[in-house]
Every structure is written in structure tokens, then in C-alpha cells.
Write a protein that holds these residues in place. Structure first.
Motif, PDB file in Angstrom:
ATOM      1  N   ALA A  39       0.846  -1.258  -0.087  1.00  0.00           N
ATOM      2  CA  ALA A  39       0.025  -0.097  -0.135  1.00  0.00           C
ATOM      3  C   ALA A  39       0.857   1.300   0.042  1.00  0.00           C
ATOM      4  O   ALA A  39       0.613   2.269   0.645  1.00  0.00           O
ATOM      5  N   LEU A  40       1.996   1.294  -0.591  1.00  0.00           N
ATOM      6  CA  LEU A  40       2.711   2.331  -0.745  1.00  0.00           C
ATOM      7  C   LEU A  40       2.425   3.196  -2.241  1.00  0.00           C
ATOM      8  O   LEU A  40       1.822   2.714  -3.182  1.00  0.00           O
ATOM      9  N   PRO A  41       2.451   4.422  -2.377  1.00  0.00           N
ATOM     10  CA  PRO A  41       2.261   5.313  -3.292  1.00  0.00           C
ATOM     11  C   PRO A  41       3.205   4.958  -4.415  1.00  0.00           C
ATOM     12  O   PRO A  41       4.335   4.573  -4.339  1.00  0.00           O
ATOM     13  N   VAL A  42       2.657   5.207  -5.646  1.00  0.00           N
ATOM     14  CA  VAL A  42       3.325   5.007  -6.935  1.00  0.00           C
ATOM     15  C   VAL A  42       4.393   6.111  -7.185  1.00  0.00           C
ATOM     16  O   VAL A  42       5.809   5.775  -7.290  1.00  0.00           O
ATOM     17  N   TYR A  43       4.092   7.279  -6.793  1.00  0.00           N
ATOM     18  CA  TYR A  43       5.081   8.450  -6.797  1.00  0.00           C
ATOM     19  C   TYR A  43       5.854   8.656  -5.510  1.00  0.00           C
ATOM     20  O   TYR A  43       5.275   8.782  -4.356  1.00  0.00           O
ATOM     21  N   ASP A  44       7.168   8.579  -5.773  1.00  0.00           N
ATOM     22  CA  ASP A  44       8.197   8.881  -4.656  1.00  0.00           C
ATOM     23  C   ASP A  44       9.004   9.855  -5.037  1.00  0.00           C
ATOM     24  O   ASP A  44      10.190   9.846  -5.706  1.00  0.00           O
ATOM     25  N   PRO A  45       8.625  11.067  -4.689  1.00  0.00           N
ATOM     26  CA  PRO A  45       9.667  12.321  -4.982  1.00  0.00           C
ATOM     27  C   PRO A  45      10.931  12.219  -4.464  1.00  0.00           C
ATOM     28  O   PRO A  45      11.842  12.718  -5.235  1.00  0.00           O
ATOM     29  N   LYS A  46      11.257  11.672  -3.339  1.00  0.00           N
ATOM     30  CA  LYS A  46      12.528  11.665  -2.745  1.00  0.00           C
ATOM     31  C   LYS A  46      13.283  10.735  -3.680  1.00  0.00           C
ATOM     32  O   LYS A  46      14.577  11.062  -3.935  1.00  0.00           O
ATOM     33  N   ARG A  47      12.707   9.475  -4.340  1.00  0.00           N
ATOM     34  CA  ARG A  47      13.492   8.638  -4.966  1.00  0.00           C
ATOM     35  C   ARG A  47      13.811   9.185  -6.179  1.00  0.00           C
ATOM     36  O   ARG A  47      14.859   9.165  -6.866  1.00  0.00           O
ATOM     37  N   GLU A  48      12.977   9.954  -6.873  1.00  0.00           N
ATOM     38  CA  GLU A  48      13.089  10.757  -8.148  1.00  0.00           C
ATOM     39  C   GLU A  48      14.202  11.525  -8.000  1.00  0.00           C
ATOM     40  O   GLU A  48      15.129  11.856  -8.949  1.00  0.00           O
ATOM     41  N   LYS A  49      14.049  12.415  -6.959  1.00  0.00           N
ATOM     42  CA  LYS A  49      15.235  13.489  -6.709  1.00  0.00           C
ATOM     43  C   LYS A  49      16.690  12.733  -6.726  1.00  0.00           C
ATOM     44  O   LYS A  49      17.489  13.404  -7.172  1.00  0.00           O
ATOM     45  N   LYS A  50      16.779  11.615  -6.096  1.00  0.00           N
ATOM     46  CA  LYS A  50      17.911  10.881  -5.996  1.00  0.00           C
ATOM     47  C   LYS A  50      18.323  10.641  -7.077  1.00  0.00           C
ATOM     48  O   LYS A  50      19.761  10.525  -7.520  1.00  0.00           O
ATOM     49  N   ILE A  51      17.557  10.019  -8.098  1.00  0.00           N
ATOM     50  CA  ILE A  51      17.828   9.562  -9.514  1.00  0.00           C
ATOM     51  C   ILE A  51      18.635  10.955 -10.343  1.00  0.00           C
ATOM     52  O   ILE A  51      19.574  10.664 -10.909  1.00  0.00           O
ATOM     53  N   PHE A  52      17.721  12.033 -10.114  1.00  0.00           N
ATOM     54  CA  PHE A  52      18.235  13.218 -10.987  1.00  0.00           C
ATOM     55  C   PHE A  52      19.463  13.609 -10.438  1.00  0.00           C
ATOM     56  O   PHE A  52      20.511  13.923 -11.208  1.00  0.00           O
ATOM     57  N   GLU A  53      19.863  13.543  -9.013  1.00  0.00           N
ATOM     58  CA  GLU A  53      20.963  14.043  -8.658  1.00  0.00           C
ATOM     59  C   GLU A  53      21.995  13.139  -9.065  1.00  0.00           C
ATOM     60  O   GLU A  53      23.247  13.636  -9.227  1.00  0.00           O
ATOM     61  N   ARG A  54      21.878  11.898  -9.053  1.00  0.00           N
ATOM     62  CA  ARG A  54      22.885  10.869  -9.436  1.00  0.00           C
ATOM     63  C   ARG A  54      23.324  11.042 -10.940  1.00  0.00           C
ATOM     64  O   ARG A  54      24.483  10.999 -11.235  1.00  0.00           O
ATOM     65  N   MET A  55      22.054  10.897 -11.790  1.00  0.00           N
ATOM     66  CA  MET A  55      22.633  11.257 -13.152  1.00  0.00           C
ATOM     67  C   MET A  55      23.297  12.379 -13.547  1.00  0.00           C
ATOM     68  O   MET A  55      24.164  12.512 -14.399  1.00  0.00           O
ATOM     69  N   GLN A  56      22.846  13.609 -12.981  1.00  0.00           N
ATOM     70  CA  GLN A  56      23.623  15.003 -13.133  1.00  0.00           C
ATOM     71  C   GLN A  56      25.053  14.701 -12.546  1.00  0.00           C
ATOM     72  O   GLN A  56      26.048  15.197 -13.260  1.00  0.00           O
ATOM     73  N   ALA A  57      25.192  13.852 -11.417  1.00  0.00           N
ATOM     74  CA  ALA A  57      26.848  13.872 -10.993  1.00  0.00           C
ATOM     75  C   ALA A  57      27.569  12.876 -11.854  1.00  0.00           C
ATOM     76  O   ALA A  57      28.799  13.319 -12.024  1.00  0.00           O
ATOM     77  N   ASP A  58      26.861  12.296 -12.523  1.00  0.00           N
ATOM     78  CA  ASP A  58      27.607  11.131 -13.439  1.00  0.00           C
ATOM     79  C   ASP A  58      27.813  11.598 -14.919  1.00  0.00           C
ATOM     80  O   ASP A  58      28.173  10.988 -15.816  1.00  0.00           O
ATOM     81  N   ASN A  59      27.043  12.779 -15.081  1.00  0.00           N
ATOM     82  CA  ASN A  59      27.016  13.330 -16.644  1.00  0.00           C
ATOM     83  C   ASN A  59      28.341  13.760 -17.003  1.00  0.00           C
ATOM     84  O   ASN A  59      28.778  14.889 -16.569  1.00  0.00           O
TER      85      ASN A  59
END
Length: 98
Positions: A39-59
Motif C-alpha cells: 500500500a505504498l504510493p506509486v509516486y516517490d519524489p525523494k527517490r526521483e530526486k536521488k535519481i536526478f542528482e545521481r544522473m547529473q553527478a555522473d553526466n
């Protein structure tokens, strides 16, 4: 390299991206099933933020960080949409069985 050779390389990369996008979607669906069970929400803004930060750091470029975030936003949006579609189908199928 010639234009044709460069285009052939792009075509190979596009095929690989297609495979990768679909594998990512499969994994997102598995996560979606677990989220539904818990019963967890589909949208996880913290997880998405981590993805964006990691991708920017690795870019390494030449795409700028804004472009990278926009690309990953789209990929994540489609994964979330797929999760919702599958959840809806399962819910509808469950009602038909009753």
C-alpha cells in the motif's frame, strides 16, 4: 566516419536504448507490484530526486544537466504511467472475477 556509418552507429545505440528502456520498465512494474502489496504510493519524489542528482553527478556531457533531468523525467513518467495502467487492469480483472 561517413554519415552513413555514424547513422548506423546511432541505429545500434537506439536498439540498445530500446532494450534498456523495456528492461527498466519491467523492473518498475515489479516495484509497482511490491508497492501495491505494501500500500505504498506509486509516486516517490525523494527517490526521483536521488535519481536526478545521481544522473547529473555522473553526466560527462555533451548533454547539459537540464537535458539529462528532462530525459529521466520522461522515462520515470512513463514508468509511473505503466504502473498505473497495470494496477488499473489488475483491479478491473479482480472485479470481473467476483
Amino acid at each position: 566516419m561517413t554519415i552513413d556509418e555514424l547513422r548506423q552507429e546511432i541505429d545500434r545505440i537506439d536498439s540498445e536504448l530500446l532494450r534498456i528502456f523495456n528492461r527498466r520498465a519491467e523492473l518498475a512494474l515489479e516495484i509497482g507490484m511490491i508497492k501495491k502489496e505494501r500500500a505504498l504510493p506509486v509516486y516517490d519524489p525523494k527517490r526521483e530526486k536521488k535519481i536526478f542528482e545521481r544522473m547529473q553527478a555522473d553526466n560527462p556531457g555533451p548533454l547539459d544537466d537540464g537535458a539529462i533531468v528532462r530525459l529521466f523525467e520522461r522515462v520515470i513518467d512513463e514508468s509511473r504511467r505503466l504502473e498505473r495502467i497495470m494496477t488499473h487492469r489488475e483491479a478491473t480483472a479482480g472485479k470481473e472475477e467476483q
